[in-house]
Design a protein around this motif. Structure first.
Motif, PDB file in Angstrom:
ATOM      1  N   LEU B  92       0.847  -1.321   0.073  1.00 43.89           N
ATOM      2  CA  LEU B  92      -0.133  -0.017   0.023  1.00 43.89           C
ATOM      3  C   LEU B  92       0.733   0.917  -0.006  1.00 43.89           C
ATOM      4  CD1 LEU B  92      -2.660  -0.803   2.512  1.00 43.89           C
ATOM      5  CD2 LEU B  92      -2.992  -1.319   0.075  1.00 43.89           C
ATOM      6  N   GLY B  93       0.482   2.280  -0.840  1.00 45.95           N
ATOM      7  CA  GLY B  93       1.122   3.376  -0.936  1.00 45.95           C
ATOM      8  C   GLY B  93       0.726   4.457   0.443  1.00 45.95           C
ATOM      9  N   GLU B  94       1.648   5.178   0.516  1.00 47.56           N
ATOM     10  CA  GLU B  94       1.523   6.505   1.639  1.00 47.56           C
ATOM     11  C   GLU B  94      -0.005   6.905   1.468  1.00 47.56           C
ATOM     12  OE1 GLU B  94       3.791   7.651   4.134  1.00 47.56           O
ATOM     13  OE2 GLU B  94       4.597   5.602   3.963  1.00 47.56           O
ATOM     14  N   ASP B  95      -0.185   7.295   0.296  1.00 48.11           N
ATOM     15  CA  ASP B  95      -1.680   7.884   0.278  1.00 48.11           C
ATOM     16  C   ASP B  95      -2.765   7.336   0.560  1.00 48.11           C
ATOM     17  OD1 ASP B  95      -1.099   6.248  -2.029  1.00 48.11           O
ATOM     18  OD2 ASP B  95      -1.969   7.426  -3.513  1.00 48.11           O
ATOM     19  N   ILE B  96      -2.645   5.779   1.085  1.00 48.65           N
ATOM     20  CA  ILE B  96      -3.811   5.438   1.296  1.00 48.65           C
ATOM     21  C   ILE B  96      -4.047   5.353   2.977  1.00 48.65           C
ATOM     22  CG2 ILE B  96      -4.811   2.773   1.613  1.00 48.65           C
ATOM     23  CD1 ILE B  96      -3.771   2.480  -1.183  1.00 48.65           C
ATOM     24  N   ASP B  97      -5.349   5.594   3.248  1.00 46.08           N
ATOM     25  CA  ASP B  97      -5.861   5.632   4.759  1.00 46.08           C
ATOM     26  C   ASP B  97      -6.008   4.180   5.222  1.00 46.08           C
ATOM     27  OD1 ASP B  97      -6.901   6.057   7.220  1.00 46.08           O
ATOM     28  OD2 ASP B  97      -8.525   7.432   6.187  1.00 46.08           O
ATOM     29  N   THR B  98      -5.322   3.652   5.987  1.00 44.13           N
ATOM     30  CA  THR B  98      -5.422   2.286   6.173  1.00 44.13           C
ATOM     31  C   THR B  98      -6.455   2.064   7.288  1.00 44.13           C
ATOM     32  OG1 THR B  98      -3.584   2.559   7.845  1.00 44.13           O
ATOM     33  CG2 THR B  98      -2.887   1.360   5.543  1.00 44.13           C
ATOM     34  N   ASP B  99      -6.919   3.119   8.004  1.00 42.88           N
ATOM     35  CA  ASP B  99      -8.150   3.073   8.930  1.00 42.88           C
ATOM     36  C   ASP B  99      -9.278   3.058   8.294  1.00 42.88           C
ATOM     37  OD1 ASP B  99      -6.295   3.253  11.024  1.00 42.88           O
ATOM     38  OD2 ASP B  99      -6.129   5.310  11.119  1.00 42.88           O
ATOM     39  N   SER B 100      -9.613   3.161   7.034  1.00 46.16           N
ATOM     40  CA  SER B 100     -10.755   3.273   6.350  1.00 46.16           C
ATOM     41  C   SER B 100     -10.874   2.321   5.309  1.00 46.16           C
ATOM     42  CB  SER B 100     -11.404   4.612   5.969  1.00 46.16           C
ATOM     43  OG  SER B 100     -10.393   5.127   5.085  1.00 46.16           O
ATOM     44  N   ILE B 101     -10.583   0.909   5.603  1.00 47.65           N
ATOM     45  CA  ILE B 101     -10.440  -0.022   4.540  1.00 47.65           C
ATOM     46  C   ILE B 101     -11.935  -0.931   4.684  1.00 47.65           C
ATOM     47  CG2 ILE B 101      -9.444  -2.396   3.496  1.00 47.65           C
ATOM     48  CD1 ILE B 101      -7.047  -0.978   4.220  1.00 47.65           C
ATOM     49  N   GLU B 111     -14.783  -7.527  -2.603  1.00 48.39           N
ATOM     50  CA  GLU B 111     -14.800  -6.177  -3.174  1.00 48.39           C
ATOM     51  C   GLU B 111     -13.935  -5.389  -2.094  1.00 48.39           C
ATOM     52  OE1 GLU B 111     -18.032  -4.153  -5.142  1.00 48.39           O
ATOM     53  OE2 GLU B 111     -17.371  -2.174  -4.556  1.00 48.39           O
ATOM     54  N   ILE B 112     -12.721  -4.781  -2.212  1.00 46.90           N
ATOM     55  CA  ILE B 112     -12.120  -4.257  -1.303  1.00 46.90           C
ATOM     56  C   ILE B 112     -12.110  -2.627  -1.549  1.00 46.90           C
ATOM     57  CG2 ILE B 112      -9.982  -3.953   0.210  1.00 46.90           C
ATOM     58  CD1 ILE B 112      -9.457  -6.699  -0.336  1.00 46.90           C
ATOM     59  N   SER B 113     -12.390  -1.532  -0.467  1.00 41.70           N
ATOM     60  CA  SER B 113     -12.435  -0.260  -0.911  1.00 41.70           C
ATOM     61  C   SER B 113     -11.113   0.363  -0.200  1.00 41.70           C
ATOM     62  CB  SER B 113     -13.742   0.498  -0.796  1.00 41.70           C
ATOM     63  OG  SER B 113     -14.631   0.276  -1.798  1.00 41.70           O
ATOM     64  N   LEU B 114     -10.391   1.177  -0.809  1.00 43.55           N
ATOM     65  CA  LEU B 114      -9.285   1.650  -0.193  1.00 43.55           C
ATOM     66  C   LEU B 114      -9.397   3.213  -0.202  1.00 43.55           C
ATOM     67  CD1 LEU B 114      -6.278  -0.633  -1.517  1.00 43.55           C
ATOM     68  CD2 LEU B 114      -7.338  -1.026   0.740  1.00 43.55           C
ATOM     69  N   MET B 115      -9.604   3.724   0.976  1.00 45.62           N
ATOM     70  CA  MET B 115      -9.788   5.434   0.728  1.00 45.62           C
ATOM     71  C   MET B 115      -8.319   5.983   0.665  1.00 45.62           C
ATOM     72  SD  MET B 115     -13.081   5.491   0.685  1.00 45.62           S
ATOM     73  CE  MET B 115     -13.279   7.295   0.635  1.00 45.62           C
ATOM     74  N   LYS B 116      -8.317   6.925  -0.225  1.00 50.26           N
ATOM     75  CA  LYS B 116      -7.078   7.834  -0.234  1.00 50.26           C
ATOM     76  C   LYS B 116      -7.128   8.811   0.972  1.00 50.26           C
ATOM     77  CE  LYS B 116      -6.648   7.752  -5.360  1.00 50.26           C
ATOM     78  NZ  LYS B 116      -6.770   8.522  -6.221  1.00 50.26           N
ATOM     79  N   LYS B 117      -5.985   9.155   1.497  1.00 52.23           N
ATOM     80  CA  LYS B 117      -6.037  10.163   2.530  1.00 52.23           C
ATOM     81  C   LYS B 117      -6.337  11.332   2.143  1.00 52.23           C
ATOM     82  CE  LYS B 117      -2.135   8.244   5.178  1.00 52.23           C
ATOM     83  NZ  LYS B 117      -0.700   8.050   5.292  1.00 52.23           N
ATOM     84  N   ALA B 118      -7.262  11.973   2.722  1.00 53.53           N
ATOM     85  CA  ALA B 118      -7.791  13.335   2.578  1.00 53.53           C
ATOM     86  C   ALA B 118      -6.599  14.280   2.452  1.00 53.53           C
ATOM     87  CB  ALA B 118      -8.882  13.913   3.270  1.00 53.53           C
ATOM     88  N   GLY B 119      -6.018  14.685   1.059  1.00 59.20           N
ATOM     89  CA  GLY B 119      -4.980  15.454   1.152  1.00 59.20           C
ATOM     90  C   GLY B 119      -5.469  16.982   0.908  1.00 59.20           C
TER      91      GLY B 119
END
Lengths: 150, 128
Positions: B92-101, B111-119
């Motif tokens: 996983l890249g740095e831009d992925i919010d691992t708390d909201s999977i 189906e897995i959703s990986l939210m991006k960090k709100a930049g």
């Protein structure tokens, strides 16, 4: 059109089955109206068949296919399965960055045993598996005979 | 697609002790990128719900699941499927919010959703 009868399921079934499958290629084209693309990345459903005293169960792996996109028909002692796995659509702008799942049409022809009761075929779809149950004809089911001991 | 063969104990229809080989499969995966998230679709038919695991460890997304087996003594007229366990790992890249999977299993597809960090929010400024 060719005529083929399976004597009975037995140890030779597998061999028979594969020969049968090869012979069906031509027949398939005449049965299905639509052209089915059999590209190298096309979906080829994996099938298991289990026999018990009462029936035959066919387990077909077709994950991601919608119930309404599955077609089943019986013709000349053969079960024809066809369908299509459609690519999902998402809202908004998006991009596919990895593609490994094949999408599109698929088909398989599966022989039905001689004692299959084609009027009693049931199908159910769950967790990506299509379960097809084909009852055996009454006369071939083992009967319990009451023996009176005197 | 077969990565490795692992040895696992299952009750086999044998006498004595016999090794049962279970194949580990990397499930085929599609990945979509949206503005706010990534969506992964993994082909994992006939998985036991209780065996399905999705977790993040050391910046890697792990996906595991076991296929439902048949009971012993079944009379197979045709057997094309294999007893497998599914396993796949993604970095996983740095831009992925691992708390909201989030993940859901439907029709044999995980189906897995990986939210991006709100930049930084890009705000369009209307020119008057």
């Amino acid at each position: 059109m060719f005529e083929r009868r399976f004597p009975q399921f037995g140890p030779e079934f597998l061999k028979e089955f594969h020969e049968f499958r090869n012979q069906l290629n031509e027949l398939l084209n005449s049965v299905f109206s639509e052209d089915v693309q059999l590209a190298s990345r096309a979906m080829h459903p994996v099938v298991d068949i289990i026999e018990n005293d009462q029936n035959y169960t066919y387990f077909v792996e077709i994950p991601g296919v919608k119930k309404e996109d599955i077609k089943l028909m019986v013709k000349d002692g053969t079960l024809y399965l066809s369908g299509e796995r459609k690519e999902p659509k998402f809202s908004g702008n998006y991009q596919k960055i990895r593609e490994e799942l094949p999408y599109g049409k698929f088909q398989r022809a599966l022989p039905l045993p001689k004692d299959a009761d084609i009027d009693r075929i049931n199908a159910r779809y769950e967790d990506g598996i299509l379960f097809i149950t084909v009852d055996k004809k009454e006369e071939t089911k083992p009967k319990l005979i009451d023996v009176k001991v005197q | 697609m077969v990565d490795q063969v692992t040895v696992k104990n299952t009750s086999a229809d044998v006498t004595g002790v016999e090794e049962v080989k279970k194949i580990t499969y990397r499930p085929a995966t599609d990945i979509y990128e949206m503005a706010d998230r990534f969506v992964l679709l993994l082909e994992m038919p006939n998985v036991k719900r209780e065996s399905l695991k999705v977790y993040v460890k050391d910046g890697q997304l792990h996906i595991e699941g076991e296929k439902r087996g048949y009971s012993h003594g079944e009379k197979f007229l045709l057997r094309e499927s294999k007893d497998v366990r599914y396993e796949r790992v993604f970095e996983l890249g740095e831009d992925i919010d691992t708390d909201s999977i989030s993940a859901r299993y439907n029709q044999g597809i995980l189906e897995i959703s990986l939210m991006k960090k709100a930049g930084e929010q890009i705000k369009e400024i209307r020119i008057q």
